[in-house]
Scaffold this active site. Structure first.
Site, short mmCIF file in Angstrom:
data_model
loop_
_atom_site.label_atom_id
_atom_site.label_comp_id
_atom_site.label_asym_id
_atom_site.label_seq_id
_atom_site.Cartn_x
_atom_site.Cartn_y
_atom_site.Cartn_z
N GLN A 160 -0.65 8.67 -8.42
CA GLN A 160 -0.08 9.95 -8.87
C GLN A 160 0.02 10.05 -10.38
O GLN A 160 -0.20 11.12 -10.97
CB GLN A 160 1.30 10.14 -8.22
CG GLN A 160 1.93 11.49 -8.52
CD GLN A 160 3.23 11.70 -7.78
OE1 GLN A 160 3.42 11.18 -6.69
NE2 GLN A 160 4.15 12.44 -8.37
N CYS A 179 1.96 5.77 2.11
CA CYS A 179 1.90 4.31 1.97
C CYS A 179 3.29 3.71 1.86
O CYS A 179 3.48 2.52 2.12
CB CYS A 179 1.04 3.91 0.77
SG CYS A 179 1.63 4.55 -0.81
N HIS A 239 4.57 9.91 -0.37
CA HIS A 239 3.49 8.94 -0.19
C HIS A 239 3.62 8.26 1.17
O HIS A 239 4.63 7.60 1.44
CB HIS A 239 3.57 7.89 -1.30
CG HIS A 239 3.25 8.44 -2.66
ND1 HIS A 239 2.11 8.08 -3.36
CD2 HIS A 239 3.90 9.34 -3.45
CE1 HIS A 239 2.09 8.72 -4.52
NE2 HIS A 239 3.17 9.48 -4.60
N CYS A 286 -4.09 7.48 -1.72
CA CYS A 286 -3.64 6.38 -2.57
C CYS A 286 -4.75 5.34 -2.68
O CYS A 286 -5.30 4.90 -1.67
CB CYS A 286 -2.38 5.76 -1.95
SG CYS A 286 -1.96 4.14 -2.58
N GLU A 287 -5.08 4.97 -3.91
CA GLU A 287 -6.17 4.01 -4.10
C GLU A 287 -5.80 2.58 -3.70
O GLU A 287 -6.67 1.72 -3.58
CB GLU A 287 -6.66 4.03 -5.54
CG GLU A 287 -5.67 3.52 -6.56
CD GLU A 287 -6.18 3.66 -7.99
OE1 GLU A 287 -5.85 2.79 -8.80
OE2 GLU A 287 -6.88 4.64 -8.30
N HIS A 288 -4.52 2.33 -3.48
CA HIS A 288 -4.10 0.98 -3.11
C HIS A 288 -4.19 0.72 -1.61
O HIS A 288 -4.50 -0.40 -1.19
CB HIS A 288 -2.67 0.72 -3.59
CG HIS A 288 -2.53 0.80 -5.07
ND1 HIS A 288 -1.42 1.36 -5.69
CD2 HIS A 288 -3.36 0.42 -6.07
CE1 HIS A 288 -1.59 1.31 -7.01
NE2 HIS A 288 -2.75 0.75 -7.25
N HIS A 289 -3.88 1.75 -0.78
CA HIS A 289 -3.88 1.55 0.67
C HIS A 289 -4.75 2.57 1.41
O HIS A 289 -4.85 2.51 2.63
CB HIS A 289 -2.44 1.64 1.20
CG HIS A 289 -1.51 0.65 0.59
ND1 HIS A 289 -0.65 0.97 -0.44
CD2 HIS A 289 -1.33 -0.68 0.83
CE1 HIS A 289 0.03 -0.11 -0.80
NE2 HIS A 289 -0.37 -1.12 -0.06
#
Length: 198
Positions: free
Chosen positions: A129, A159, A157, A88-91
């Site tokens: 995703q 995250c 996920h 995940c590019e956020h976490h």
């Protein structure tokens, strides 16, 4: 140059930039970098992260290696249950699941093993995703010039499971429908019937 090819790998030193960053990260959370359990961890973590993001250095056309073949088949081709792992590019936490791909050939078919390889090219990057689903579909459309391409991804996920709302059993489904799969309800329905639990 991959980490395995660097002169500092295997020499006992951790001078690679990513290894240095992992040392800072571990120190930042209060770890003792001299304890036995962490010996070599920064370098191992750097090598693992490089592997998990190697999609950035992959070239789809080179990977394909000419595996597009003439075919008179005009009926749907479905490859389902392709396992994948991404970050995940956020976490920068993993998400993983299965990809289901279908296309309607227009005189060309793609080698079977190449579809999972295309999935991995895009999955082995920092992702969300929704974008991953679209990138796989548009890549297959470009390579095959198919009349339609459909991609469905089902994923869990970490995250969301390990932090935040901490819901371990929730999963996410995303779809991209291109060409005849977007225009024709019957084509979409036929594809979805091939999927597990559909």
């Amino acid at each position: 140059m991959s980490l395995e090819d660097r002169p500092d790998v295997g020499s006992g030193r951790e001078s690679h930039p990513l290894a240095s960053l992992y040392r800072q990260l571990l120190a930042g959370v209060g770890e003792d970098l001299d304890r036995q359990g962490l010996a070599g961890t920064p370098l191992r973590a750097a090598k693992a992260f490089e592997f998990l993001t190697h999609g950035y250095s992959e070239d789809v056309d080179r990977l394909l290696n000419g595996a597009i073949f003439d075919s008179a088949n005009r009926d749907m081709v479905v490859v389902r249950d392709i396992e994948f792992y991404s970050l995940c590019e956020h976490h920068i936490l993993p998400f993983h699941g299965k990809v289901h791909v279908a296309y309607l050939p227009a005189g060309k078919v793609i080698g079977l093993s190449k579809i999972p390889r295309i999935v991995d090219v895009f999955a082995r990057r920092l992702q969300i995703q929704e974008n991953l689903t679209d990138q796989i579909a548009r890549c297959i459309e470009r390579l095959t010039r198919a009349k339609g391409v459909a991609v469905v991804i089902e994923a869990r996920h970490l995250c969301m499971a390990m932090r935040g709302v901490e819901k371990q059993n929730a999963s996410m489904v995303t779809t991209t429908m291109l060409g005849q799969f977007r225009e024709s309800e019957s084509a979409r329905t036929q594809f979805l019937r091939f999927l597990p639990n559909a």
